[in-house]
Design an enzyme around this catalytic site. Sequence first.
Site, PDB file in Angstrom:
ATOM      1  N   HIS A  79      -2.490   6.608   2.621  1.00 60.79           N
ATOM      2  CA  HIS A  79      -0.937   6.558   2.463  1.00 60.79           C
ATOM      3  C   HIS A  79      -0.407   7.995   1.811  1.00 60.79           C
ATOM      4  CE1 HIS A  79      -0.365   2.241   1.922  1.00 60.79           C
ATOM      5  NE2 HIS A  79      -1.859   2.165   2.068  1.00 60.79           N
ATOM      6  N   ASP A 114       6.620   5.193  -0.561  1.00 63.09           N
ATOM      7  CA  ASP A 114       5.235   4.441   0.237  1.00 63.09           C
ATOM      8  C   ASP A 114       5.993   2.821   0.426  1.00 63.09           C
ATOM      9  OD1 ASP A 114       2.557   4.989   1.348  1.00 63.09           O
ATOM     10  OD2 ASP A 114       2.794   2.847   0.555  1.00 63.09           O
TER      11      ASP A 114
END
Length: 345
Positions: free
Chosen positions: A20, A119
């Site tokens: 991520h 995110d």
Amino acid sequence: MSNSSKSVHILIFPYPAQGHMLPLLDLTHQLALHGLTLTILVTPKNLPTLNPLLSAHPSIQTLVLPLPHHPSLPAGVENVQEIGNSGNLAILNALGKLHDPITQWFKSHPNPPVALISDFFLGWTLHLADQLGIPRIAFYSSGAFFTSLINFLWQNVKTVRSLPAVNFLDLPRSPCFAAEHLPSSFRVYKEFSPQPDTEFLRDGFLANIRSWGSILNSFDGLEGEYLDHLRKEMGHGRVWGVGPLSLVGGDEAMGRVNADQISGGGVLSWLDGCPDGSVLYVCFGSQKLLKRDQMEALASGLERSGIRHMGKTLIKHCNLGLYVPVSKSPVQLYALFIFASHCYY
């Protein structure tokens, strides 16, 4: 670059897992090249991951906040790499407790951010952004196909949670997946809900869909039909495929985090000698450790299949295959026709 563009301040909030974090740092690098004012929010143990980026762009600021306590999280753990995927639920819930500290920082800042990019595991930041009066843009380190699947699942939890297989009839080409093959975040929700942590997970994914915009580490040439599907589903055109971010500008432009100890030249030379569209690429990522018997079984099966193949995590040479250590550098795609990955969130 005009003075007005330099005054535009954006807060970047990565999720602390390598798959991520690294793509979002690559995006941050590109934003910095355009002269934007940037602040990256991390917890203390994740700060070293930013060193290459901060060296390349000294103007980037950091907001370092301690990770709040969570009863399921061992002391000192601040990254999924330290605990494995089983720690995702605890980490994302712990990060949710940063709402008030971020608000206090924002209100005291002389030039507060005008937008938040966070995110997709941090969907709760939509509520934060709404309270601060700024747009929130969801960042997806993965592609549009996965995003389309997960959006459908979270919007139809009551309908699909007990099904042995899910037909995604509204998606392009109507894929179908058995329940055990659905994304792990959704399977975790099915197994442990209802409880506060899992409801927080679900609320966050639903918030992603309502966010002002979405940025995906993909591109139209690969997933155009699914990017178009997302634009239609979300009711606006603020869905951008900007990937593959690891290839934009080249590794040298920023200095890659976790750069390979091995140059990879042998891998690229081997791929260059393969016909286009003839290689199967198997990737187990940086957290999946295969036992020797598993490695040997996989290698044997691939060799017996007669398909050219390459893989990461394994170290082995065979007649039709090449295995190399885990790396974050891109590989030449021309020879590849299938990418098999461990990671399906």
